[in-house]
Every structure is written in structure tokens, then in C-alpha cells.
Scaffold this motif. Structure first.
Motif, PDB file in Angstrom:
ATOM      1  N   MET A   1       0.835  -1.203   0.000  1.00  0.00           N
ATOM      2  CA  MET A   1       0.000   0.000   0.000  1.00  0.00           C
ATOM      3  C   MET A   1       0.869   1.253   0.000  1.00  0.00           C
ATOM      4  O   MET A   1       1.972   1.258   0.524  1.00  0.00           O
ATOM      5  N   ARG A   2       0.283   2.304  -0.554  1.00  0.00           N
ATOM      6  CA  ARG A   2       0.893   3.633  -0.504  1.00  0.00           C
ATOM      7  C   ARG A   2       0.024   4.476   0.424  1.00  0.00           C
ATOM      8  O   ARG A   2      -1.061   4.915   0.042  1.00  0.00           O
ATOM      9  N   LEU A   3       0.497   4.690   1.624  1.00  0.00           N
ATOM     10  CA  LEU A   3      -0.288   5.328   2.662  1.00  0.00           C
ATOM     11  C   LEU A   3       0.104   6.794   2.817  1.00  0.00           C
ATOM     12  O   LEU A   3       1.285   7.146   2.730  1.00  0.00           O
ATOM     13  N   VAL A   4      -0.904   7.628   3.073  1.00  0.00           N
ATOM     14  CA  VAL A   4      -0.672   9.061   3.209  1.00  0.00           C
ATOM     15  C   VAL A   4      -1.491   9.600   4.373  1.00  0.00           C
ATOM     16  O   VAL A   4      -2.478   9.005   4.814  1.00  0.00           O
ATOM     17  N   THR A   5      -1.059  10.756   4.854  1.00  0.00           N
ATOM     18  CA  THR A   5      -1.893  11.582   5.714  1.00  0.00           C
ATOM     19  C   THR A   5      -2.243  12.814   4.891  1.00  0.00           C
ATOM     20  O   THR A   5      -1.367  13.431   4.290  1.00  0.00           O
ATOM     21  N   PHE A   6      -3.542  13.174   4.852  1.00  0.00           N
ATOM     22  CA  PHE A   6      -3.985  14.213   3.923  1.00  0.00           C
ATOM     23  C   PHE A   6      -5.079  15.069   4.535  1.00  0.00           C
ATOM     24  O   PHE A   6      -5.734  14.703   5.507  1.00  0.00           O
ATOM     25  N   ARG A   7      -5.265  16.243   3.928  1.00  0.00           N
ATOM     26  CA  ARG A   7      -6.424  17.085   4.190  1.00  0.00           C
ATOM     27  C   ARG A   7      -7.237  17.163   2.904  1.00  0.00           C
ATOM     28  O   ARG A   7      -6.693  17.439   1.832  1.00  0.00           O
ATOM     29  N   ALA A   8      -8.539  16.967   3.011  1.00  0.00           N
ATOM     30  CA  ALA A   8      -9.393  17.014   1.825  1.00  0.00           C
ATOM     31  C   ALA A   8      -9.594  18.444   1.334  1.00  0.00           C
ATOM     32  O   ALA A   8      -9.862  18.669   0.152  1.00  0.00           O
ATOM     33  N   VAL A  39      -8.742  22.926   2.703  1.00  0.00           N
ATOM     34  CA  VAL A  39      -8.133  23.825   3.692  1.00  0.00           C
ATOM     35  C   VAL A  39      -9.003  23.855   4.944  1.00  0.00           C
ATOM     36  O   VAL A  39     -10.226  24.015   4.876  1.00  0.00           O
ATOM     37  N   GLY A  40      -8.381  23.664   6.082  1.00  0.00           N
ATOM     38  CA  GLY A  40      -9.109  23.684   7.335  1.00  0.00           C
ATOM     39  C   GLY A  40      -9.662  22.343   7.763  1.00  0.00           C
ATOM     40  O   GLY A  40     -10.141  22.208   8.894  1.00  0.00           O
ATOM     41  N   ALA A  41      -9.600  21.353   6.879  1.00  0.00           N
ATOM     42  CA  ALA A  41     -10.109  20.024   7.225  1.00  0.00           C
ATOM     43  C   ALA A  41      -9.138  19.326   8.168  1.00  0.00           C
ATOM     44  O   ALA A  41      -7.946  19.634   8.203  1.00  0.00           O
ATOM     45  N   ALA A  42      -9.653  18.368   8.916  1.00  0.00           N
ATOM     46  CA  ALA A  42      -8.812  17.567   9.801  1.00  0.00           C
ATOM     47  C   ALA A  42      -7.928  16.639   8.982  1.00  0.00           C
ATOM     48  O   ALA A  42      -8.276  16.240   7.862  1.00  0.00           O
ATOM     49  N   ALA A  43      -6.779  16.303   9.532  1.00  0.00           N
ATOM     50  CA  ALA A  43      -5.898  15.340   8.882  1.00  0.00           C
ATOM     51  C   ALA A  43      -6.550  13.968   8.899  1.00  0.00           C
ATOM     52  O   ALA A  43      -7.177  13.558   9.882  1.00  0.00           O
ATOM     53  N   ARG A  44      -6.410  13.241   7.785  1.00  0.00           N
ATOM     54  CA  ARG A  44      -7.025  11.928   7.628  1.00  0.00           C
ATOM     55  C   ARG A  44      -5.973  10.927   7.133  1.00  0.00           C
ATOM     56  O   ARG A  44      -4.984  11.301   6.506  1.00  0.00           O
ATOM     57  N   LEU A  45      -6.216   9.669   7.398  1.00  0.00           N
ATOM     58  CA  LEU A  45      -5.369   8.590   6.895  1.00  0.00           C
ATOM     59  C   LEU A  45      -5.940   8.080   5.586  1.00  0.00           C
ATOM     60  O   LEU A  45      -7.143   7.777   5.494  1.00  0.00           O
ATOM     61  N   GLY A  64     -17.541  -2.521   6.730  1.00  0.00           N
ATOM     62  CA  GLY A  64     -17.640  -3.354   7.925  1.00  0.00           C
ATOM     63  C   GLY A  64     -16.310  -3.816   8.487  1.00  0.00           C
ATOM     64  O   GLY A  64     -16.246  -4.824   9.198  1.00  0.00           O
ATOM     65  N   HIS A  65     -15.249  -3.068   8.199  1.00  0.00           N
ATOM     66  CA  HIS A  65     -13.913  -3.390   8.714  1.00  0.00           C
ATOM     67  C   HIS A  65     -13.335  -2.128   9.354  1.00  0.00           C
ATOM     68  O   HIS A  65     -12.669  -1.346   8.675  1.00  0.00           O
ATOM     69  N   PRO A  66     -13.592  -1.889  10.620  1.00  0.00           N
ATOM     70  CA  PRO A  66     -13.164  -0.644  11.271  1.00  0.00           C
ATOM     71  C   PRO A  66     -11.667  -0.388  11.116  1.00  0.00           C
ATOM     72  O   PRO A  66     -10.846  -1.272  11.353  1.00  0.00           O
ATOM     73  N   LEU A  67     -11.353   0.845  10.705  1.00  0.00           N
ATOM     74  CA  LEU A  67      -9.966   1.269  10.540  1.00  0.00           C
ATOM     75  C   LEU A  67      -9.802   2.655  11.152  1.00  0.00           C
ATOM     76  O   LEU A  67     -10.750   3.445  11.177  1.00  0.00           O
ATOM     77  N   PRO A  68      -8.610   2.989  11.639  1.00  0.00           N
ATOM     78  CA  PRO A  68      -8.387   4.303  12.253  1.00  0.00           C
ATOM     79  C   PRO A  68      -8.219   5.397  11.210  1.00  0.00           C
ATOM     80  O   PRO A  68      -8.089   5.122  10.007  1.00  0.00           O
ATOM     81  N   ASP A  69      -8.179   6.656  11.681  1.00  0.00           N
ATOM     82  CA  ASP A  69      -7.931   7.794  10.790  1.00  0.00           C
ATOM     83  C   ASP A  69      -6.565   8.405  11.041  1.00  0.00           C
ATOM     84  O   ASP A  69      -6.310   9.541  10.653  1.00  0.00           O
ATOM     85  N   ASP A  70      -5.668   7.652  11.667  1.00  0.00           N
ATOM     86  CA  ASP A  70      -4.355   8.157  12.061  1.00  0.00           C
ATOM     87  C   ASP A  70      -3.287   7.119  11.715  1.00  0.00           C
ATOM     88  O   ASP A  70      -3.470   5.918  11.967  1.00  0.00           O
ATOM     89  N   MET A  71      -2.174   7.593  11.129  1.00  0.00           N
ATOM     90  CA  MET A  71      -1.123   6.672  10.671  1.00  0.00           C
ATOM     91  C   MET A  71      -0.531   5.866  11.815  1.00  0.00           C
ATOM     92  O   MET A  71      -0.327   4.647  11.694  1.00  0.00           O
ATOM     93  N   LEU A  72      -0.224   6.512  12.936  1.00  0.00           N
ATOM     94  CA  LEU A  72       0.395   5.793  14.046  1.00  0.00           C
ATOM     95  C   LEU A  72      -0.558   4.729  14.604  1.00  0.00           C
ATOM     96  O   LEU A  72      -0.134   3.623  14.953  1.00  0.00           O
TER      97      LEU A  72
END
Length: 316
Positions: free
Chosen positions: A1-8, A10-16, A35-43
């Protein structure tokens, strides 16, 4: 996978997110919809372990091209941040890890011309980290010798304590690109942390590529340009101490934990090693590339308008 942290936007929260072709998949929303819970943070994602990487990779492949509504955004429309915007710990930096860089450093810096017998380790605080396109700060009151170094970054995935070289790569989550900025005139009694640890001195990203996609990190081309002119060009095969050796050496005395970052050193071509020496100033642009990872492009800006004007006057 190519994983990023991004903002959709300006002013949006950071997302995974995960990049698939030219699309960013919001992993938390994707997980909710499938139906597969995943976090919104890289760490937090790294903390879930290798099984989550495998399961998420399979799930993305299953839904590729038929993404649930509201789970994707075009890559061109997002702002990419550093993949780990705020590391939990200092970055582990490795100095003098390419033979030619050892030679050029010995000519112009106070380092030995002899090859290191063990990895040379320093650190960069979490506040050094910036993302793609973010500005590298040049404080002329502190440094007049700001230098560049392109490096492969290793991101740890599982706890590593006193591991062997043979098992070391099993602990790696993935790989990324890091620019190790250095204020060469800020070294103090041989100590490097103030030289390399100032704010914004670790541009990082644009993605983390998971280790399953890079089985051998020692076959990657890397390069760096300043204002479009190539200054460094090499391959990770020329590392003096390879990634397994670095992990084994550090973990012998310091526990490596999920999300820890190791910047593996730079090849020849840094500004301090040139004749005459070269430094970057406000208005300059640094572009670094790493095969299979991507590109970082970061401008250099003066701290305060007066600093910007003085630096540009000097360059002119």
C-alpha cells in the motif's frame, strides 16, 4: 500500500488515506462502509500490526474501481501532509553511511576520513518534521550554512529489542523519503542535534510504502536537486551499514517501537562537500526523489521579511 496523511480541503482535519491509482481512499470511512473498522491516524494504523496491513491491502484490491460512496477523493484535490505529522519520538539519524560521503565530509567538516566501524547515530526532534510543499525555515541569525541531504527513511512496524540482522526487516512497517537539512555552522563540540534538529529540518513523505511492496530497500535510486540542478544522485546499494544492520545496532541498546523512524544516511553531493561550498537560501527550492516512493519539493523561506531580503541580496 501507498499510505498518506492528507487534508481534503483547507481547514479540514488530517485523515489517513491509501493512494490507489489517482485516488485517495479515506481508510476510516472505507472501513466503516465495508464493515472493517480502521483508524484515521497513521500511528494508530501502524499499531494494529502486520495483519492489518495484509487485510487492508486485500480489501482495497476487492473494492478497487467500485468504491463506496463518500470514501474517496481525487489525489489532485488533496493536500498531502507528512505521513506521520508528529512522530512520538525523535527520528534516529545515521551519519556518514555512504563511503563517498565519508570522504567528502572529511575534506570540509571535522569528521574522520576513516570509515566508521559502527553506525554513527544522532537524532532529530519531532518538531523538525514537515510535509510535501511545506517551507524549510532559514534563520540567518542562526545559520549561514544550510545544507541538504536526501535519505531513505525506515518506519518501524513492531517492537524491536536486541533483534538480529536476520530478523530485522520483519520489524519494518514501510519506507519513505526524508530530507535531512543541516546547519553546518551549528555543530557544537562534535554534537549534531542543534545542527540537524531545528524546526522544519526534516521534510518527510510524500507517502509510506508498506514493506511488502519493497522487499529489498537496497536497490533504490535516490537524488536531490536545488533549483532544478542535480546535486545528489546515487542508489541505496551503496550504504555502508544496510538497514538490517542499523536496526540490529540501534535495538541492541535502544528499544525501537512502532512508528519510530530511521533516516539511513545520505550519499555524496552535499553542499559542504563541494568546491566551493554551496548553501541554500530563501527563495531556493529543494526537490528530492526516491525510487518507488516519490518526490518531495520544499521551498526555503527566510524567518521574517528582513531575513528573506538579506539572504536574497547575498545570493545576488
Amino acid at each position: 500500500m501507498r499510505l498518506v496523511t492528507f487534508r481534503a480541503h483547507v481547514g479540514a482535519a488530517a485523515r489517513l488515506g491509501a493512494i490507489v491509482s489517482d485516488t485517495v481512499v479515506d481508510l476510516q470511512r472505507f472501513g466503516e462502509q465495508t464493515g472493517h473498522p480502521l483508524p484515521d491516524d497513521m500511528l494508530e494504523f501502524i499499531d494494529l500490526g502486520p495483519q492489518t496491513v495484509a487485510a487492508t491491502t486485500a480489501l482495497l484490491a476487492e473494492y478497487d474501481g467500485r468504491w463506496p460512496l463518500g470514501t474517496t477523493v481525487p489525489l489532485a484535490n488533496v493536500k498531502l501532509l507528512a505521513p506521520i505529522p508528529r512522530p512520538r519520538k525523535n527520528i534516529f539519524g545515521i551519519g556518514l553511511n555512504y563511503v563517498e560521503h565519508v570522504a567528502e565530509s572529511s575534506r570540509t567538516l571535522d569528521t574522520s576520513k576513516e570509515l566508521p566501524k559502527q553506525p554513527v547515530i544522532f537524532s532529530k526532534p519531532p518538531t523538525t518534521v514537515i510535509g510535501p510543499g511545506d517551507s524549510i525555515e532559514h534563520n540567518e541569525a542562526i545559520t549561514k550554512q544550510l545544507d541538504w541531504e536526501v535519505e531513505l527513511a525506515v518506519i518501524m512496524g513492531t517492537r524491536a529489542k536486541n533483534v538480529s540482522e536476520g530478523n530485522a526487516l520483519r520489524h519494518v512497517f514501510g519506507y519513505s523519503l526524508l530530507i535531512d537539512m543541516s546547519a553546518r555552522d551549528c555543530r557544537r563540540a562534535g554534537q549534531w542535534i542543534y545542527s540537524k534538529g531545528q524546526d522544519t529540518y526534516a521534510p518527510f513523505g510524500p507517502v509510506i510504502v508498506t514493506a511488502d511492496e519493497i522487499p529489498d530497500p537496497h536497490v533504490l535510486d535516490l537524488s536531490l536537486k536545488v533549483n532544478g540542478v542535480t546535486k545528489q544522485r546515487s542508489n541505496t546499494r551503496y550504504m555502508l551499514f544496510k538497514v538490517p544492520t542499523l536496526i540490529a545496532d540501534i535495538s541492541a541498546g535502544i528499544t525501537l517501537e512502532p512508528g519510530d523512524i530511521i533516516a539511513t544516511g545520505t550519499p555524496e553531493g552535499v553542499g559542504a562537500g563541494r568546491n566551493p561550498q554551496e548553501w541554500v537560501w530563501p527563495g531556493d527550492v529543494i526537490e528530492a526523489t526516491l525510487e518507488k516512493i516519490g518526490e518531495l519539493r520544499n521551498p526555503v523561506v527566510g524567518v521574517g521579511s528582513a531575513g528573506f531580503e538579506r539572504a536574497n541580496a547575498r545570493r545576488a
